[in-house]
Write a protein that holds these residues in place. Structure first.
Motif, short mmCIF file in Angstrom:
data_model
loop_
_atom_site.label_atom_id
_atom_site.label_comp_id
_atom_site.label_asym_id
_atom_site.label_seq_id
_atom_site.Cartn_x
_atom_site.Cartn_y
_atom_site.Cartn_z
N LEU A 269 47.75 -14.61 1.65
CA LEU A 269 46.72 -15.76 1.55
C LEU A 269 47.59 -17.06 2.20
CD1 LEU A 269 44.21 -17.47 0.70
CD2 LEU A 269 45.39 -17.91 -1.28
N ASN A 270 48.75 -17.23 2.00
CA ASN A 270 49.63 -18.03 2.69
C ASN A 270 49.42 -17.88 4.39
OD1 ASN A 270 50.01 -19.55 0.50
ND2 ASN A 270 52.09 -18.34 0.22
N LYS B 34 46.26 -19.06 5.47
CA LYS B 34 46.07 -20.69 5.65
C LYS B 34 46.71 -21.26 6.72
CE LYS B 34 45.65 -21.21 0.49
NZ LYS B 34 46.33 -21.83 -0.76
N GLU B 35 47.79 -20.60 6.99
CA GLU B 35 48.68 -21.17 8.09
C GLU B 35 48.00 -20.69 9.60
OE1 GLU B 35 53.35 -20.52 9.95
OE2 GLU B 35 52.69 -19.72 8.06
N ASP C 280 44.89 -22.72 9.79
CA ASP C 280 45.29 -24.17 9.48
C ASP C 280 44.43 -24.73 8.51
OD1 ASP C 280 46.52 -26.91 9.92
OD2 ASP C 280 45.60 -27.45 11.71
N ASP C 281 44.20 -24.08 7.62
CA ASP C 281 43.19 -24.50 6.44
C ASP C 281 43.66 -24.35 5.23
OD1 ASP C 281 40.98 -24.81 4.70
OD2 ASP C 281 39.73 -23.36 5.71
N PRO C 282 44.23 -25.44 4.59
CA PRO C 282 44.65 -25.21 2.98
C PRO C 282 43.77 -24.70 2.03
CG PRO C 282 44.52 -27.39 3.46
CD PRO C 282 44.14 -26.61 4.77
N ASP C 283 42.58 -24.76 2.27
CA ASP C 283 41.58 -24.41 1.23
C ASP C 283 40.90 -22.92 1.26
OD1 ASP C 283 41.51 -26.97 0.37
OD2 ASP C 283 40.06 -27.64 2.16
N VAL C 284 41.72 -22.17 2.00
CA VAL C 284 41.36 -20.66 2.26
C VAL C 284 41.63 -20.02 0.60
CG1 VAL C 284 41.50 -18.58 2.90
CG2 VAL C 284 41.70 -20.54 4.51
N GLU C 285 40.71 -19.27 0.30
CA GLU C 285 40.87 -18.65 -1.11
C GLU C 285 41.01 -17.12 -0.93
OE1 GLU C 285 37.94 -20.06 -3.55
OE2 GLU C 285 38.34 -22.18 -3.80
#
Length: 718
Positions: A193-194, A197-198, A201-206
């Motif tokens: 998941l990290n 996100k990286e 460039d989206d910190p809201d990915v689940e």
């Protein structure tokens, strides 16, 4: 009731992570593998002092002599034991048996009530001496390899004050779990998941978000897979990535083990000062660069390998500040200031010292336009031995004042992957220079020169070379279409690389249809369009099989993922057509072929063809080349203070030369917040004509714009 007195226990607190790992160990002991670190030892190492150093580390420094057990009330206890610990076990073995011994160490049982979650084993062969340090995943929160090795060296010197220092040379473990990550599915899912996100460039990915539905594509998937296996030793196949594209589902497919374990010395790159190499530094070409250079020479060293990037701005750009910002990039990425010179009959890379950049002309403002144009810039022929391999020139429309940038750069120093590093850094440098500051980079830039030195030392990976040889053995080369054609080039001796290009209209709904097919068949945009191209050519040529070339990133080491340079390898896939094959089955065949090959895409096609004993004068094994440009970095913006920006979009070049008979370029971008799909086809006029290309496009559109076609139509009847 017993009155027997027992020694008071020295209990320690237990974290949630330890509880989870211990429960997994209890319920599924075979799923747990020890994390191993290997070091080669000098023959002068004193085993007695090494044993004392390990004992001190375990008993005093890190206090690893732990026991985990249930109490009578079924609660987990963690106890530190102050007495005996077997500091060092010595095993003698033959080198041929080393692999099996390493595997046994990794899979050894752990009796948590009576054994510490740490061990040290000395492996002695007739030739070498290895130190193996093993820690159970339950220790991942407590210790890391860097701390361990540093403390051991310090302890050894404490006991051997008058002797030699302990030298622990890290050994690379191929196929062994040396990363500090447990087999916990939850922990693996968080790691994946990290990575999502990286990369997005989206910190809201689940955890349950579909990677491809939230903006991911095959090139990003390639980067993620490489980072996971190299940084965390989490292995994910490309097929699994497309079949299970959420972090949660991918974790269930992931593996952190490989039974083919061998030990070898770590490969070290050249010791290159990437900040400021001297001007007389000369470095070899990488394998990919060597292939490109040979092609450059074979085609007359003209403009065919120019990359005539051009972008149009929607606001005003300070051209002097832009020059300062791009100069920052030249200083940071030394590959952009590289000459290619012959030395001892071999071409080598020579870096221009930053103090001598002023001696080279590479930037022109819009005031210096003169008679220049985008077309004349694109056709410029570099002398790569004497001038920078790039030219930056601004143009300004006299009426609208809109600025256009010609960013001409030779392929020898850059690939499309590099743009994903270069353009964001250009924006960062532009912002800094607007404010009168120098840009501050968050990490150093590794160089392709360093990579080339290391690659030349080790040569091609034999396993990868064998893969392609087996895959392409006795494949039918080139492409033959059934119908006659009239050449568009009327020259009696046409230039074989002269080309024209057209855009094929795949329909306004093309991206949605392709995306739906990709989801249905666990595929990607690239593989679906690739399959449509293959099907159309099969129809026009009545083919049993077709070899199609494509690009692979060629970046087999994550440390070079952000390096600006030419790493791309050309690879060739053998597409086999079956009688009455449904298009969905063809997609699955193509997807499997491409995905299975990705782990081997480190070898340029020229080395494969040489191994297949195909004469160089015969040219490439394939006549058709398919390439995707996804989330093109030439669509973006230059950042300005107060949140302002100047947006830009790429202007597609008008190509007049091509190395391939038919070159299909899939353009997948976000325009006005909508994903779009375009297909550009460049064709050699000496071999193909516009009518043939339009027929290919018609066959593709019939498939890609009519969903029912994919349900009932076969390759033979489209």
């Amino acid at each position: 009731m017993s009155n027997q007195q027992t020694e008071k226990k020295n209990l320690l607190p237990i974290s949630e992570y330890e509880e989870k790992i211990w429960m997994q160990q209890l319920q599924k002991p075979h799923s747990m593998e020890w994390v191993l670190a290997f070091y080669t030892l000098d023959n002068r190492c004193e085993i007695e002092y090494l044993e004392k150093a390990i004992h001190k580390f375990v008993m005093e420094d890190a206090q690893l002599n732990l026991r985990y057990c249930f109490t009578e009330s079924y609660e987990l206890e963690k106890q530190i034991i102050s007495n005996y610990f077997p500091a060092l076990e010595i095993k003698k073995t033959e080198r041929a048996a080393l692999s099996g011994l390493v595997e046994a160490l990794q899979k050894r049982n752990w009796e948590s009530e009576s054994q510490a979650p740490f061990f040290a084993t000395l492996l002695q062969t007739e030739e070498d001496l290895y130190l193996c340090l093993g820690q159970h995943p339950i220790l991942n929160e407590i210790i890391n390899k860097e701390t361990l090795s540093a403390q051991l060296s310090s302890n050894y010197q404490l006991f051997n004050q008058e002797g030699e220092n302990l030298i622990l040379n890290a050994a690379e473990i191929v196929g062994v779990n040396t990363a500090e990550v447990s087999d916990s599915i939850d922990k693996i899912a968080d790691t994946i998941l990290n990575a999502f996100k990286e990369s997005l460039d989206d910190p809201d990915v689940e955890l349950d978000d579909d990677f491809f539905e939230i903006g991911g594509h095959s090139l990003l998937a390639t980067r993620i897979i490489g980072n996971l296996v190299n940084a965390h030793n989490i292995e994910i196949s490309f097929n699994d990535f497309f079949k299970s594209p959420t972090a949660q589902d991918l974790a269930k497919c992931a593996s952190v083990k490989n039974t083919n374990a061998v030990v070898k010395s770590a490969e070290l790159g050249g010791n290159i000062n990437s900040n400021n190499p001297m001007i007389d530094d000369k470095f070899p070409l990488s394998m990919a660069q060597s292939f490109l250079w040979d092609s450059h020479v074979a085609t007359g060293m003209g403009a065919i390998f120019n990359l005539p990037f051009a972008i149009r701005f929607d606001g005003e750009v300070d051209e002097n500040v832009f020059k300062q910002a791009f100069t920052d990039l030249l200083l940071r990425h030394i590959g952009l200031r590289t000459l290619f010179v012959y030395h001892n009959s071999q071409v080598q890379q020579q870096v221009i010292d930053e103090t001598q950049l002023g001696d080279y002309l590479w930037f022109w403002s819009s005031e210096d336009t003169g008679e220049a144009s985008l077309e004349s810039e694109a056709a410029y022929v570099f002398d790569l031995s004497r001038e920078l391999p790039l030219r930056i020139r601004f143009f300004k429309d006299k009426d609208t004042k809109q600025q256009t940038l010609s960013f001409l750069i030779h392929h020898m120093v850059i690939d499309e992957w590099s743009l994903n590093t270069l353009m964001p850094e250009l924006s960062q440098a532009y912002m800094a220079r607007l404010q009168g500051e120098s840009p501050v980079w968050d990490k150093p830039a590794n160089t392709i020169h360093e990579y080339a030195v290391a690659q030349q030392s080790r040569g091609p990976h034999q396993e990868d070379l064998n893969y392609w040889v087996n895959h392409l053995q006795q494949a039918t080369p080139g492409l033959t279409l059934l119908e006659d054609k009239s050449l568009e080039d009327t020259n009696p001796t046409p230039n074989s690389i002269e080309a024209k290009w057209i855009e094929l209209d795949l329909g306004t709904n093309a991206h949605n249809v392709v995306a739906a097919l990709a989801r249905k068949h666990s595929s990607s945009t690239f593989s679906v369009v690739y399959s449509a191209i293959a099907q159309a050519l099969q129809r026009l040529g009545n083919l049993d099989e077709l070899v199609i070339g494509t690009s692979a990133s060629g970046r087999d080491e994550p440390k070079y993922y952000d390096t600006v340079g030419y790493f791309t390898t050309m690879v060739a896939h053998r597409v086999v057509f079956k009688p009455k094959q449904a298009f969905g089955n063809l997609i699955e065949h193509v997807t499997g072929t491409i995905n299975d090959s990705m782990n081997h895409a480190t070898v340029p096609i020229n080395l494969v063809q040489r191994k297949l004993e195909i004469p160089a004068e015969n040219g490439l094994l394939f006549d058709v080349y398919v390439q995707i440009h996804a989330d093109n970095a030439l669509y973006g913006s230059l950042q300005k203070p107060q949140g302002n920006k100047v947006s830009y979009q790429q202007i597609l070049p008008k190509k007049t030369e091509s190395l391939f008979g038919l070159h299909f370029e899939i353009m997948e971008n976000v325009v006005d917040e909508q994903r779009t799909l375009r297909l550009i086809v460049t064709y050699q006029t000496a071999r193909y004509n516009k009518d043939q290309v339009f027929k290919i496009g018609q066959a593709m559109r019939e498939a890609l714009t009519t969903e029912s076609v994919f349900e009932s139509t076969t390759v033979e009847t489209v």
